[in-house]
Design a protein around this motif. Structure first.
Motif, PDB file in Angstrom:
ATOM      1  N   THR A 203      -4.892 -94.114  25.652  1.00 48.31           N
ATOM      2  CA  THR A 203      -4.518 -92.895  24.688  1.00 48.31           C
ATOM      3  C   THR A 203      -3.271 -92.087  25.278  1.00 48.31           C
ATOM      4  N   TYR A 204      -2.649 -91.498  24.803  1.00 51.90           N
ATOM      5  CA  TYR A 204      -1.571 -90.514  25.173  1.00 51.90           C
ATOM      6  C   TYR A 204      -1.464 -89.123  24.888  1.00 51.90           C
ATOM      7  N   THR A 205      -1.127 -88.264  25.440  1.00 58.10           N
ATOM      8  CA  THR A 205      -0.576 -86.793  24.982  1.00 58.10           C
ATOM      9  C   THR A 205       1.044 -86.634  25.488  1.00 58.10           C
ATOM     10  N   THR A 206       1.475 -85.766  24.583  1.00 57.46           N
ATOM     11  CA  THR A 206       2.824 -85.424  24.931  1.00 57.46           C
ATOM     12  C   THR A 206       2.755 -83.750  25.368  1.00 57.46           C
ATOM     13  N   TYR A 207       3.835 -83.510  26.135  1.00 56.10           N
ATOM     14  CA  TYR A 207       4.146 -81.969  26.358  1.00 56.10           C
ATOM     15  C   TYR A 207       5.355 -81.544  25.787  1.00 56.10           C
ATOM     16  N   ARG A 208       5.402 -80.352  25.955  1.00 61.76           N
ATOM     17  CA  ARG A 208       6.848 -79.478  25.272  1.00 61.76           C
ATOM     18  C   ARG A 208       7.483 -79.122  26.425  1.00 61.76           C
ATOM     19  N   ASP A 209       8.686 -80.042  26.904  1.00 48.24           N
ATOM     20  CA  ASP A 209       9.558 -79.560  27.943  1.00 48.24           C
ATOM     21  C   ASP A 209      10.580 -78.739  27.571  1.00 48.24           C
ATOM     22  N   MET A 210      11.266 -78.321  28.356  1.00 46.40           N
ATOM     23  CA  MET A 210      12.488 -77.124  28.323  1.00 46.40           C
ATOM     24  C   MET A 210      13.791 -77.943  27.879  1.00 46.40           C
ATOM     25  N   GLY A 211      13.679 -79.295  28.147  1.00 48.97           N
ATOM     26  CA  GLY A 211      15.080 -79.963  27.950  1.00 48.97           C
ATOM     27  C   GLY A 211      14.794 -81.601  27.771  1.00 48.97           C
ATOM     28  N   ARG A 212      15.788 -82.168  27.356  1.00 48.04           N
ATOM     29  CA  ARG A 212      15.444 -83.684  27.347  1.00 48.04           C
ATOM     30  C   ARG A 212      14.626 -83.848  26.136  1.00 48.04           C
ATOM     31  N   MET A 213      14.866 -83.216  25.152  1.00 50.01           N
ATOM     32  CA  MET A 213      14.012 -83.103  23.959  1.00 50.01           C
ATOM     33  C   MET A 213      13.786 -84.419  23.074  1.00 50.01           C
ATOM     34  N   GLY A 214      14.899 -85.397  23.206  1.00 51.66           N
ATOM     35  CA  GLY A 214      14.873 -86.701  22.624  1.00 51.66           C
ATOM     36  C   GLY A 214      14.080 -87.617  23.295  1.00 51.66           C
ATOM     37  N   LEU A 215      13.597 -87.241  24.332  1.00 43.83           N
ATOM     38  CA  LEU A 215      12.720 -88.476  25.176  1.00 43.83           C
ATOM     39  C   LEU A 215      11.463 -87.775  25.449  1.00 43.83           C
ATOM     40  N   SER A 216      10.238 -88.396  24.934  1.00 40.12           N
ATOM     41  CA  SER A 216       8.881 -87.777  25.193  1.00 40.12           C
ATOM     42  C   SER A 216       8.659 -87.780  26.617  1.00 40.12           C
ATOM     43  N   THR A 217       7.795 -86.969  27.156  1.00 36.50           N
ATOM     44  CA  THR A 217       7.171 -86.699  28.394  1.00 36.50           C
ATOM     45  C   THR A 217       5.554 -86.352  28.253  1.00 36.50           C
ATOM     46  N   GLY A 218       4.823 -87.070  28.639  1.00 36.99           N
ATOM     47  CA  GLY A 218       3.408 -86.851  28.609  1.00 36.99           C
ATOM     48  C   GLY A 218       2.356 -87.622  29.588  1.00 36.99           C
ATOM     49  N   GLY A 219       1.444 -88.034  29.000  1.00 37.70           N
ATOM     50  CA  GLY A 219       0.533 -88.553  30.000  1.00 37.70           C
ATOM     51  C   GLY A 219      -0.327 -89.526  29.503  1.00 37.70           C
ATOM     52  N   PHE A 220      -1.251 -90.423  30.118  1.00 31.78           N
ATOM     53  CA  PHE A 220      -2.044 -91.575  29.731  1.00 31.78           C
ATOM     54  C   PHE A 220      -3.240 -91.318  30.220  1.00 31.78           C
ATOM     55  N   VAL A 221      -4.337 -91.752  29.599  1.00 31.72           N
ATOM     56  CA  VAL A 221      -5.740 -91.600  29.796  1.00 31.72           C
ATOM     57  C   VAL A 221      -6.211 -93.236  29.701  1.00 31.72           C
ATOM     58  N   TYR A 222      -6.702 -93.607  30.610  1.00 35.87           N
ATOM     59  CA  TYR A 222      -7.208 -95.056  30.535  1.00 35.87           C
ATOM     60  C   TYR A 222      -8.706 -95.034  30.807  1.00 35.87           C
ATOM     61  N   LYS A 223      -9.350 -95.499  29.848  1.00 40.98           N
ATOM     62  CA  LYS A 223     -10.801 -95.659  29.719  1.00 40.98           C
ATOM     63  C   LYS A 223     -11.318 -97.127  29.498  1.00 40.98           C
TER      64      LYS A 223
END
Length: 410
Positions: A203-223
């Protein structure tokens, strides 16, 4: 080493610049603010041009020039960054063309045949997945762990601040991921492998960055995610070293993005200060401004030459591993990565100041560029201070490293 580009490299540079000016400049602000993603149509056009194949051999659907892959990659990212100053598309691209350069020598034949053609065609995204919530550059202490189960690993853990989590999940593809396969051995018990973003249990989540808004940044959880062992790069429990080798490629391309964007920002400032009249004379006629532009230009040209050298060194290394030591390459690339983002931020900031009040508005792309550049000052692919540690270690020696005796990172 020849300082001039070859005729073929010059042609490629002009081709990518024309594409960036025609296709990217007009939509850069929309990518950053309105769409907050890179249009599929742009990805297709880039793939048709061959951009995603510059580091991938022909047998896997690419168009790599043997022995010049890194030089072509640096040219490509530099020119794309001139056209898309938010840094979203340059970063998306540098990931997709940088990490295949590691997959080619270290990946299994089965993995290369599955992954590389889809990356070269623009269909799949390929990124890097090492950072965890507990620390960024401290890769020796990651906690994501894989348990061996026949021809696969069962992986549990979490990754954070990863570029392209949404793109890989929606478009296809995945990330090259560092995880522990023998936790008793520290960094000597880590393995580097390709993780498909759609692997069950991910599963993944995304963050709200200050820039580079056209490319997602986030995290993965592996179960309990099953990762086939065919996806390994190099050898089991030796992934740390393969991963670190890849970061030199990534850092070179990040430097190219920052220098390309900075070059464009400096050109914007040059033209504005020549045309803007204040107190009866062009703004650039004031030495405080003209000298600052001259200093920024000088630093930019110096770093461009250093990066050209670094790209050439990496190409030579992959052709003949006795040509340069890893320490020599580390120093050269870390010099670029330490200073290119910092310089880019300064050039964008100076340009905003030249523009006065309008520089604080979105009437110019300078603020958009500054927000994008900052992501590479604060940490991505190793922050400013991490690069200083690498340079000090590889020039002075292990005595200069604060964690000497506990681990040897990078």
């Amino acid at each position: 080493m020849e300082f001039r580009l070859t005729a073929e490299q010059e042609l490629w540079k002009n081709t990518v610049r024309e594409f960036a000016e025609r296709e990217l400049e007009p939509i850069a602000r929309k990518i950053d603010e309105e769409w907050e993603r890179i249009p599929d149509e742009i990805i297709r056009k880039m793939a048709d041009l061959g951009i995603f194949g510059v580091t991938i051999p022909e047998e896997y659907g690419g168009m790599a020039m043997p022995g010049e892959e890194m030089q072509y990659a640096v040219i490509t990212i530099h020119e794309l960054a001139r056209g898309e100053l938010s840094m979203s598309l340059p970063v998306y691209t540098l990931l997709c063309i940088g990490w295949p350069l590691l997959l080619v020598p270290y990946g299994t034949k089965e993995a290369k045949e599955e992954i590389l053609p889809k990356v070269a065609s623009g269909e799949w995204f390929l990124g890097i997945n090492t950072t965890e919530p507990g620390g960024g550059s401290d890769l020796a202490n990651i906690v994501t762990v894989g348990r061996s189960d026949g021809d696969k690993w069962i992986v549990n853990g979490e990754k954070a601040y990863i570029s392209g989590v949404r793109e890989a999940t929606e478009r296809g593809g995945g990330h090259l991921t560092l995880f522990k396969t023998d936790p008793t051995k520290g960094y000597k018990g880590t393995t580097f492998a390709y993780f498909p973003a759609d692997a069950p249990g991910t599963t993944y989540t995304t963050y709200r960055d200050m820039g580079r808004m056209g490319l997602s940044t986030g995290g993965f959880v592996y179960k309990n995610v099953e990762i086939p062992k065919k996806y390994i790069l190099g050898e089991e429990n030796k992934g740390f070293y393969v991963n670190m080798e890849g970061f030199n490629v990534a850092r070179a391309l990040v430097s190219a993005a920052c220098l390309g964007g900075a070059e464009k920002c400096l050109e914007i400032s040059r033209e504005y200060t020549k045309q803007r009249v204040l107190f009866g004379r062009p703004l650039v006629n004031f030495e405080a401004i003209s000298f600052e532009i001259a200093d920024d230009y000088a630093q930019l040209e110096l770093l461009k030459l250093m990066l050209q050298k670094g790209a050439w060194m990496i190409d030579q290394f992959y052709q003949d591993r006795s040509s340069f030591t890893k320490e020599e390459i580390n120093r050269t690339i870390s010099i670029c990565k330490a200073h290119a983002p910092m310089l880019a931020v300064e050039i964008a900031k100076h340009g905003m100041m030249y523009h006065g009040a309008s520089g604080y508005t979105k009437d110019t792309p300078l603020e958009m560029a500054l927000r994008g550049f900052m992501s590479y000052v604060v940490g991505a692919e190793g922050g400013y201070h991490i690069q200083k540690i690498i340079i000090a270690r590889d020039y002075i020696g292990e005595e200069a490293v604060p964690y000497r005796g506990t681990q040897k990172a990078h």
